[in-house]
Structures are given as C-alpha cells and as structure tokens.
Design an enzyme around this catalytic site. Structure first.
Site, PDB file in Angstrom:
ATOM      1  CB  CYS A  14      -2.462 -24.395  17.128  1.00 12.93           C
ATOM      2  SG  CYS A  14      -3.839 -23.210  17.492  1.00 12.93           S
ATOM      3  CB  CYS A  88       2.636 -24.444  15.282  1.00  5.03           C
ATOM      4  SG  CYS A  88       4.074 -23.985  16.660  1.00  5.03           S
ATOM      5  CB  CYS A  92       6.648 -22.799  16.445  1.00  3.20           C
ATOM      6  SG  CYS A  92       5.541 -23.338  17.086  1.00  3.20           S
TER       7      CYS A  92
END
Length: 140
Positions: A14, A88, A92
C-alpha cells in the site's frame, strides 16, 4: 529444509505501509506460520505504523508494535509469487509471472481504532481465503 518453491511468497503493498499492508502481513504470518513467506512494503512509506492499527491487531492477539514501514523495492516484487496491492495504483512495479491481486479496502490512515476494526476483520477474512487458495490450512 524446504525448497523455496515449496513455500509461497506473498507481498502486500500500500502507499504508506502503515495500515492495510501491515495488517495483512501480520494476519498472514499469524495464520500461515512458516508455510508462507510474507513481505509488506509501501510506495511512499510512513515513519511509523498507524497506532490504531497496532491497537486493533493487539485486540486480535497479534503484536506488530515493533514493525516499521518499509520501502517497496523491485527485488521484493521479483521475489514474490503473489503481489497484493491495496490502493497503491500505478506505483507498484509489474513483472510477468507474478500473480497480482488488488484488494479494495478503506484506508485506516487518520482513523481511530473503532474505524480500523472493520477493516481489520475484512483483511482477516481475505487472508483466510488466500490461505485456502494457496492450499495452506490456517492456524487455529
């Protein structure tokens, strides 16, 4: 000693690695034990884990008071079989051959323990489901 392939590796990501990903990693470690390798990280890690998250997990019998948010690295993603993102977004990194899941969960940032409890409980249920998918029996 088991071979690395015998133990699935899961990475929770996250933004701040201070709430959702910490709770998910703690539940997976708690329920999966040494039958699963667990990592968590954030694309922009906070300085500390959310105190309400620490308190909510303590109520569930899990102590994460010593945990610190970690920065997301390419190596962590490459070393993981399953990458579970929690808000996120595009931060990522993506690598072929990994299984990616995106769990839509409310962000506990800035919320008290009363607001964190239902998020904690949702995460626990998702972790139990993940363990079942991985063929790992959850610890009692």
């Amino acid at each position: 000693m088991s071979t690395p392939a015998a133990v699935p590796s899961v990475l929770f990501v996250c933004v701040h690695n201070a709430g959702r990903s910490q709770m998910a990693a703690a539940f997976l470690s708690h329920l999966g034990g040494d039958r699963v390798e667990v990592r968590s990280a954030g694309s922009a890690p906070a300085d500390t884990v959310n105190p309400a998250v620490v308190e909510a997990l303590a109520e569930a019998g899990i102590d994460i008071s010593a945990e610190v948010p970690k920065v997301l690295t390419v190596e962590a993603v490459q070393a993981s079989d399953v990458v579970i993102t929690m808000g996120c977004g595009d931060a990522c990194p993506y690598f072929p051959g990994r299984r990616y899941l995106d769990w839509k969960l409310e962000d506990p940032a800035g919320q008290g323990v009363d607001a964190v409890r239902p998020i904690r409980d949702q995460i626990e249920q998702r972790i139990r489901g993940l363990l079942a998918e991985l063929g790992i029996e959850a610890a009692a």
